[in-house]
Design an enzyme around this catalytic site. Structure first.
Site, mmCIF file in Angstrom:
data_model
loop_
_atom_site.group_PDB
_atom_site.id
_atom_site.type_symbol
_atom_site.label_atom_id
_atom_site.label_comp_id
_atom_site.label_asym_id
_atom_site.label_seq_id
_atom_site.Cartn_x
_atom_site.Cartn_y
_atom_site.Cartn_z
ATOM 1 N N GLU A 1 0.843 -1.198 0.000
ATOM 2 C CA GLU A 1 0.000 0.000 0.000
ATOM 3 C C GLU A 1 0.876 1.245 0.000
ATOM 4 O OE1 GLU A 1 -2.813 2.657 2.966
ATOM 5 O OE2 GLU A 1 -2.629 0.507 3.384
ATOM 6 N N LYS B 1 -11.102 -2.158 6.318
ATOM 7 C CA LYS B 1 -9.943 -1.790 7.128
ATOM 8 C C LYS B 1 -10.446 -1.292 8.478
ATOM 9 C CE LYS B 1 -7.452 2.135 6.469
ATOM 10 N NZ LYS B 1 -6.366 3.056 6.039
ATOM 11 N N THR C 1 -4.786 6.096 1.404
ATOM 12 C CA THR C 1 -5.220 7.462 1.700
ATOM 13 C C THR C 1 -6.045 8.046 0.558
ATOM 14 O OG1 THR C 1 -3.014 7.665 2.718
ATOM 15 C CG2 THR C 1 -4.469 9.547 2.917
ATOM 16 N N ARG D 1 0.423 10.437 0.258
ATOM 17 C CA ARG D 1 0.755 11.505 1.200
ATOM 18 C C ARG D 1 1.969 12.312 0.787
ATOM 19 N NH1 ARG D 1 0.241 8.169 6.925
ATOM 20 N NH2 ARG D 1 -1.749 7.122 6.457
#
Length: 215
Positions: free
Chosen positions: A49, A136, A76, A53
């Site tokens: 993953e 998640k 994200t 960011r």
């Protein structure tokens, strides 16, 4: 091609079953992406993953998508634009801290399986109502840790989770031992100092240790 919620959950279960730990990566320099992915895959952690960011994230996804044996996803995800950019970069699954209808719709339209974050029973039930049974659990430790996730499994046994946020070598087994957990997300397998130093052997060793956590 568009994707249904059921198909998204099925694909994410497949990805989550590849290894007990999914590395959660914050890539600052795209030139490190390929050797980082190669080290993690060689160590037994093929599902990766890359969090959106940093400015280098999309280029990192492009580079990691070319690594044999790897399955790269984008983390994200917050907006539909994030979804489209991640899919174009080569992400094969998406991860989000939470979920909005707009984000879910965008992922389904783009054919990007979404692993959406949920921290409460209401959030998990809302995703289940939309057809998602692989989620998640985030932020894991701040939301009560393994005991809280175990408690959710009582009334919601049909939902499986990938806990992320505060998961470490010291508590990973607590999560992985739960019946409603398939894998966990962790960042410790790719520490920033080792990435900066190009210590790919050291990262591979950490990955090998993490890959044994559910044995």
């Amino acid at each position: 091609m568009p994707i249904t919620a059921a198909e998204a959950s099925r694909r994410n279960r497949e990805v989550c079953a590849l290894a007990p730990i999914v590395p959660v990566l914050v890539v600052e320099d795209a030139t490190t992406a390929r050797p980082l992915a190669e080290a993690l895959v060689a160590g037994g952690l093929p599902a990766l993953e890359v969090t959106l960011r940093t400015p280098a994230a999309l280029d990192a996804i492009k580079a990691m998508a070319e690594v044999p044996g790897g399955r790269v996803g984008a983390g994200t995800l917050v907006t539909p634009d994030d979804v489209r950019a991640a899919k174009e970069a080569g992400a094969t699954f998406g991860v989000s801290p939470g979920a909005t209808d707009e984000l879910i719709d965008a992922c389904e339209a783009e054919g990007l399986p979404l692993l959406a974050g949920a921290a409460t029973a209401s959030e998990a039930m809302r995703m289940l109502a939309r057809g998602y049974d692989m989620l998640k659990f985030f932020p894991a430790e701040a939301s009560g840790g393994a005991p809280a996730l175990k408690a959710l499994g009582g009334p919601l046994p049909q939902i499986s989770f990938c806990p992320t946020g505060g998961v470490s070598p010291s508590n990973a087994r607590d999560y992985l031992g739960l019946s409603n957990v398939i894998c966990a997300g962790g960042s410790w397998v790719a520490p920033a100092d080792k990435v900066r130093a190009g210590d790919w052997a050291g990262i591979e060793a950490l990955a090998r240790e993490a890959a044994k956590l559910k044995e």
